[in-house]
Design a protein around this motif. Structure first.
Motif, PDB file in Angstrom:
ATOM      1  N   UNK A 113       0.832  -1.206   0.000  1.00  0.00           N
ATOM      2  CA  UNK A 113       0.000   0.000   0.000  1.00  0.00           C
ATOM      3  C   UNK A 113       0.867   1.256   0.000  1.00  0.00           C
ATOM      4  N   UNK A 114       0.282   2.338  -0.514  1.00  0.00           N
ATOM      5  CA  UNK A 114       1.019   3.589  -0.690  1.00  0.00           C
ATOM      6  C   UNK A 114       0.529   4.722   0.200  1.00  0.00           C
ATOM      7  N   UNK A 115      -0.727   4.667   0.621  1.00  0.00           N
ATOM      8  CA  UNK A 115      -1.340   5.783   1.350  1.00  0.00           C
ATOM      9  C   UNK A 115      -2.290   5.237   2.404  1.00  0.00           C
ATOM     10  N   UNK A 116      -2.471   6.011   3.484  1.00  0.00           N
ATOM     11  CA  UNK A 116      -3.175   5.491   4.651  1.00  0.00           C
ATOM     12  C   UNK A 116      -4.047   6.565   5.299  1.00  0.00           C
ATOM     13  N   UNK A 117      -5.186   6.130   5.812  1.00  0.00           N
ATOM     14  CA  UNK A 117      -6.125   7.036   6.474  1.00  0.00           C
ATOM     15  C   UNK A 117      -6.542   6.463   7.822  1.00  0.00           C
ATOM     16  N   UNK A 118      -7.076   7.342   8.655  1.00  0.00           N
ATOM     17  CA  UNK A 118      -7.719   6.960   9.915  1.00  0.00           C
ATOM     18  C   UNK A 118      -8.926   7.875  10.051  1.00  0.00           C
ATOM     19  N   UNK A 119     -10.096   7.343   9.795  1.00  0.00           N
ATOM     20  CA  UNK A 119     -11.296   8.170   9.699  1.00  0.00           C
ATOM     21  C   UNK A 119     -11.628   8.867  11.008  1.00  0.00           C
ATOM     22  N   UNK A 120     -11.168   8.322  12.129  1.00  0.00           N
ATOM     23  CA  UNK A 120     -11.463   8.927  13.434  1.00  0.00           C
ATOM     24  C   UNK A 120     -10.493  10.045  13.790  1.00  0.00           C
ATOM     25  N   UNK A 121      -9.373  10.129  13.088  1.00  0.00           N
ATOM     26  CA  UNK A 121      -8.341  11.092  13.455  1.00  0.00           C
ATOM     27  C   UNK A 121      -8.645  12.471  12.889  1.00  0.00           C
ATOM     28  N   UNK A 122      -8.650  13.443  13.782  1.00  0.00           N
ATOM     29  CA  UNK A 122      -8.837  14.837  13.399  1.00  0.00           C
ATOM     30  C   UNK A 122      -7.622  15.621  13.887  1.00  0.00           C
ATOM     31  N   UNK A 123      -6.761  16.102  12.984  1.00  0.00           N
ATOM     32  CA  UNK A 123      -5.542  16.788  13.399  1.00  0.00           C
ATOM     33  C   UNK A 123      -5.793  18.061  14.193  1.00  0.00           C
ATOM     34  N   UNK A 124      -7.010  18.575  14.171  1.00  0.00           N
ATOM     35  CA  UNK A 124      -7.330  19.750  14.965  1.00  0.00           C
ATOM     36  C   UNK A 124      -7.529  19.400  16.437  1.00  0.00           C
ATOM     37  N   UNK A 125      -7.721  18.110  16.713  1.00  0.00           N
ATOM     38  CA  UNK A 125      -8.006  17.684  18.070  1.00  0.00           C
ATOM     39  C   UNK A 125      -6.946  16.748  18.655  1.00  0.00           C
ATOM     40  N   UNK A 126      -6.166  16.099  17.793  1.00  0.00           N
ATOM     41  CA  UNK A 126      -5.207  15.096  18.245  1.00  0.00           C
ATOM     42  C   UNK A 126      -3.863  15.272  17.560  1.00  0.00           C
ATOM     43  N   UNK A 127      -2.831  14.676  18.142  1.00  0.00           N
ATOM     44  CA  UNK A 127      -1.486  14.752  17.586  1.00  0.00           C
ATOM     45  C   UNK A 127      -1.068  13.456  16.894  1.00  0.00           C
ATOM     46  N   UNK A 128      -1.220  12.346  17.604  1.00  0.00           N
ATOM     47  CA  UNK A 128      -0.689  11.078  17.133  1.00  0.00           C
ATOM     48  C   UNK A 128      -1.680  10.352  16.242  1.00  0.00           C
ATOM     49  N   UNK A 129      -1.160   9.752  15.175  1.00  0.00           N
ATOM     50  CA  UNK A 129      -2.044   9.084  14.223  1.00  0.00           C
ATOM     51  C   UNK A 129      -1.412   7.781  13.748  1.00  0.00           C
ATOM     52  N   UNK A 130      -2.149   6.689  13.912  1.00  0.00           N
ATOM     53  CA  UNK A 130      -1.656   5.379  13.496  1.00  0.00           C
ATOM     54  C   UNK A 130      -1.450   5.301  11.984  1.00  0.00           C
ATOM     55  N   UNK A 131      -2.284   5.974  11.211  1.00  0.00           N
ATOM     56  CA  UNK A 131      -2.122   5.961   9.754  1.00  0.00           C
ATOM     57  C   UNK A 131      -0.821   6.639   9.340  1.00  0.00           C
ATOM     58  N   UNK A 132      -0.465   7.715  10.019  1.00  0.00           N
ATOM     59  CA  UNK A 132       0.795   8.398   9.728  1.00  0.00           C
ATOM     60  C   UNK A 132       1.980   7.518  10.086  1.00  0.00           C
ATOM     61  N   UNK A 133       1.897   6.823  11.219  1.00  0.00           N
ATOM     62  CA  UNK A 133       2.977   5.931  11.631  1.00  0.00           C
ATOM     63  C   UNK A 133       3.182   4.811  10.618  1.00  0.00           C
ATOM     64  N   UNK A 134       2.091   4.263  10.100  1.00  0.00           N
ATOM     65  CA  UNK A 134       2.197   3.223   9.071  1.00  0.00           C
ATOM     66  C   UNK A 134       2.863   3.780   7.816  1.00  0.00           C
ATOM     67  N   UNK A 135       2.484   4.982   7.425  1.00  0.00           N
ATOM     68  CA  UNK A 135       3.069   5.602   6.239  1.00  0.00           C
ATOM     69  C   UNK A 135       4.574   5.787   6.405  1.00  0.00           C
ATOM     70  N   UNK A 136       5.006   6.202   7.589  1.00  0.00           N
ATOM     71  CA  UNK A 136       6.438   6.350   7.855  1.00  0.00           C
ATOM     72  C   UNK A 136       7.132   4.995   7.780  1.00  0.00           C
TER      73      UNK A 136
END
Length: 214
Positions: free
Chosen positions: A165-188
């Protein structure tokens, strides 16, 4: 309409780039409604990036791989053979001005660990401590990314599957409310792997800091 980030793996630092995508949002808390939102988000993203393979990383994912990679489900296996979720380890590693790290949370379920009242009543967050390793609050997602990527690296089957896979999402993650994101960690994780730097980055926490955050 709503806007959510899509995290795309790249093979150079910082190994991820973000596309903020506007999509039709379906209100409601049911799994069916969440998955309609995911489909809408992915469809909107793929209009501009039709060659990308995109995966939702959460318990709401339509695919079993995405569900398994939720931080609530992804397991860390300790040297003693005990296992606990990334989420429980993350919450139990928090050090506050008036308490922590609360390592007993490692043995709680993800939901129990996240809702432990001590996380709200122990004052300001000061650092993270995972066994003998201490992590500062800056860079902001340093500890979470390190913890998640280490856990995924040790789950060889999942680690192999995710590389398609090339790109990742987390539908519950809102960057305005949270910092850490599992989808971002997978992308890294995928970006580091494609750059052939994953093993080197996981040599120790300082190597991870230098390679991922410069």
């Amino acid at each position: 309409m709503a806007e959510r980030p899509v995290y795309i793996s790249i093979d150079c630092a910082p190994y991820v780039k973000t596309a903020n995508v506007e999509f039709k949002f379906y209100s409601g808390f049911s799994l069916a409604q969440k998955q309609r939102c995911i489909e809408s988000l992915h469809a909107a993203f793929l209009k501009g990036s039709p060659d990308c393979r995109v995966l939702e990383i959460s318990s709401k994912s339509q695919l079993p791989l995405g569900v398994k990679l939720s931080a609530f489900n992804l397991q860390i296996v300790s040297k003693s053979g005990k296992s606990y979720s990334v989420e429980s380890a993350f919450q139990g590693s928090k050090v506050f001005e008036n308490g922590g790290a609360f390592v007993d949370l490692f043995n709680k379920t993800s939901h129990e660990a996240k809702k432990d009242p001590r996380l709200k009543t122990s004052g300001q967050l000061k650092a993270f401590k995972f066994y003998d390793k201490e992590f500062p609050l800056e860079p902001k997602t340093y500890f979470y990314d390190w913890l998640y990527i280490n856990a995924l690296f040790r789950q060889e089957k999942l680690a192999e599957e995710i590389l398609s896979y090339d790109a990742f999402t987390d539908i519950e993650f809102n960057p305005k409310k949270s910092l850490n994101c599992q989808a971002k960690a997978v992308a890294i994780f995928v970006g580091l792997s494609r750059a052939d730097l994953l093993t080197e980055a996981l040599t120790d926490k300082d190597a991870f800091l230098k390679i991922v955050y410069g």
